[in-house]
Design a protein around this motif. Sequence first.
Motif, PDB file in Angstrom:
ATOM      1  N   GLY A  55       0.825  -1.206   0.000  1.00 35.80           N
ATOM      2  CA  GLY A  55       0.000   0.000   0.000  1.00 35.80           C
ATOM      3  C   GLY A  55       0.853   1.246   0.000  1.00 35.80           C
ATOM      4  O   GLY A  55       2.071   1.211   0.129  1.00 35.80           O
ATOM      5  N   GLN A  56       0.155   2.351  -0.092  1.00 37.06           N
ATOM      6  CA  GLN A  56       0.851   3.630  -0.196  1.00 37.06           C
ATOM      7  C   GLN A  56       1.750   3.902   0.991  1.00 37.06           C
ATOM      8  O   GLN A  56       2.815   4.477   0.854  1.00 37.06           O
ATOM      9  N   ARG A  57       1.300   3.535   2.178  1.00 38.83           N
ATOM     10  CA  ARG A  57       2.077   3.835   3.373  1.00 38.83           C
ATOM     11  C   ARG A  57       2.777   2.603   3.903  1.00 38.83           C
ATOM     12  O   ARG A  57       3.079   2.506   5.087  1.00 38.83           O
ATOM     13  N   ALA A  58       3.075   1.654   2.998  1.00 38.85           N
ATOM     14  CA  ALA A  58       3.745   0.438   3.444  1.00 38.85           C
ATOM     15  C   ALA A  58       5.145   0.773   3.909  1.00 38.85           C
ATOM     16  O   ALA A  58       5.849   1.583   3.300  1.00 38.85           O
ATOM     17  N   ARG A  59       5.558   0.119   5.008  1.00 35.48           N
ATOM     18  CA  ARG A  59       6.928   0.236   5.527  1.00 35.48           C
ATOM     19  C   ARG A  59       7.247   1.644   6.026  1.00 35.48           C
ATOM     20  O   ARG A  59       8.404   2.037   6.030  1.00 35.48           O
ATOM     21  N   THR A  60       6.206   2.374   6.446  1.00 33.66           N
ATOM     22  CA  THR A  60       6.469   3.740   6.912  1.00 33.66           C
ATOM     23  C   THR A  60       6.290   3.869   8.410  1.00 33.66           C
ATOM     24  O   THR A  60       6.138   4.977   8.919  1.00 33.66           O
ATOM     25  N   ARG A  61       6.341   2.746   9.129  1.00 37.25           N
ATOM     26  CA  ARG A  61       6.059   2.819  10.567  1.00 37.25           C
ATOM     27  C   ARG A  61       7.028   3.752  11.273  1.00 37.25           C
ATOM     28  O   ARG A  61       6.638   4.574  12.096  1.00 37.25           O
TER      29      ARG A  61
ATOM     30  N   HIS B 293       3.835  10.615  -1.042  1.00 38.85           N
ATOM     31  CA  HIS B 293       4.263   9.213  -0.957  1.00 38.85           C
ATOM     32  C   HIS B 293       5.612   9.143  -0.252  1.00 38.85           C
ATOM     33  O   HIS B 293       6.381  10.100  -0.296  1.00 38.85           O
ATOM     34  N   LYS B 294       5.916   8.002   0.359  1.00 41.97           N
ATOM     35  CA  LYS B 294       7.138   7.922   1.156  1.00 41.97           C
ATOM     36  C   LYS B 294       8.398   8.168   0.354  1.00 41.97           C
ATOM     37  O   LYS B 294       9.430   8.552   0.903  1.00 41.97           O
ATOM     38  N   PHE B 295       8.351   7.989  -0.975  1.00 40.73           N
ATOM     39  CA  PHE B 295       9.537   8.267  -1.785  1.00 40.73           C
ATOM     40  C   PHE B 295       9.991   9.706  -1.614  1.00 40.73           C
ATOM     41  O   PHE B 295      11.188  10.007  -1.604  1.00 40.73           O
ATOM     42  N   TYR B 296       9.042  10.623  -1.492  1.00 38.51           N
ATOM     43  CA  TYR B 296       9.379  12.045  -1.493  1.00 38.51           C
ATOM     44  C   TYR B 296       9.850  12.551  -0.149  1.00 38.51           C
ATOM     45  O   TYR B 296      10.276  13.694  -0.043  1.00 38.51           O
TER      46      TYR B 296
END
Lengths: 302, 164
Positions: free
Chosen positions: B6-12, B54-57
């Motif tokens: 998902g969009q926020r995967a691995r963003t814990r 998104h977490k990339f940015y």
Amino acid sequence: MAFVKAQKSKAYFKRFQVKYKRRREGKTDYRARIRLINQDKNKYNTPKYRFVVRFSNRDIVAQIVSASITGDMVMAAAYAHELPRYGLEVGLTNYAAAYCTGLLLARRVLKKLEMDEEYQGNLEATGEDYSVEPAESRRPFRALLDVGLIKTTTGNRVFGALKGALDGGLDIPHSDKRFAGFSKDSKQLDVDVHRKYIYGGHVSSYMTTLIEDEPEKYQSHFSLYVKKGLEPDNLEELYKKVHAAIRADPTAKKSEKQPPKEHKRYNLKKLTYEERKAKLIERLNALNAAAGADEDEDEDDE
Amino acid sequence: MPAGHGQRARTRDLFARPFRKKGPTHLSTYLRIYKIGEYVDVKVNGSIHKGMPHKFYHGRTGRVWNVTKRAIGVEVNKQVGNRIIKKRIHVRVEHVQPSRCHEEVLLRIKKNDQLKAEAKAQGKIISTKRKPEGPKPGFMVEGATLETVTPIPYDVVNDLKGGY
């Protein structure tokens, strides 16, 4: 659970996150503040003004404030303790005084911006819902009501100040739901009741009731009114005069007090190394003198 | 159960607020103004759920290309395969900080303009170009004493004493 040792260990304090200072003091509601201050980014530096009304036990503060990163800038302020200048000496925190303070602030701001000729506002306080109409040249001065932490119940004095500002000519988005005299059943503002409150009618009726039933209580409760010679019937025309005086000259008066040359110190001054050593020597001498005079004469801690 | 992308995967941890900085965001985030062309850093504020990039940015720096009511349009470089694309995203102001990457340039521009104006007033010609640090100038060594060190011959008897 009564015998569990209630200890706040060092670990507790290390992890403790303090709330913002003004939240700890219980003075600012940051949730509301964020929403009041947030300006559209595509409006860049356009200030967003708040009409701040705060009540203390014996005073009312009404300000027009805009926010900035260095701190809020107050554009104009009006206090209830200025009302004696316009003829109102007693009852400085009631609904009628709040109306006067709001009116004073509005006229002051408009005068400062040189908009007071265009936007006269509602000259006759009838109590009905009045909103400023935009004039030809400039749009009205817009501010948002900031009540702070009070409960916004119908008939709160904050809305008295709001009504004063509206009648003074400011553009403040509002609804008449919370003015004194709005009845929940009919969902309408009773204009006469609101007008009564604006002119201190609720105070007058209480005064007449007390005069009839409990004259001693009347003397003690309304002692200042009695001293100034204010009868229950005089209140309305007194407030009318105050409104007229406010509209005549709303400019703030500069106080004659000079600012103190040096600031008052609020914390203790730090002692120098010599001073601290000297203090220690004194303490030790006193201790030794108290213990026994003879042999400890020169036992100074060098 | 599968990993999930998902969009926020691995963003814990990435989107977590720093230690003892949880709760309401401070007001200066909302009071800053951004103009088109300024450089901004994208740093996600995990407590504001709207307008998150998104977490990339997260951690990227880009230029402002659009300003709307509550958000900023940022143009960020992203490597896609064998090329770098300029991607335009919209981010709420809570997830954006003014970048200091350009600050040195702006200061230098101001200083150079001032120097050029002064030189023009005096009629001198100056170069405001930056020069890289050159080699250090030569110098005479002061206070040096000479100590000659020679090797000593290997002594079998003395060395074995400590060993075995």
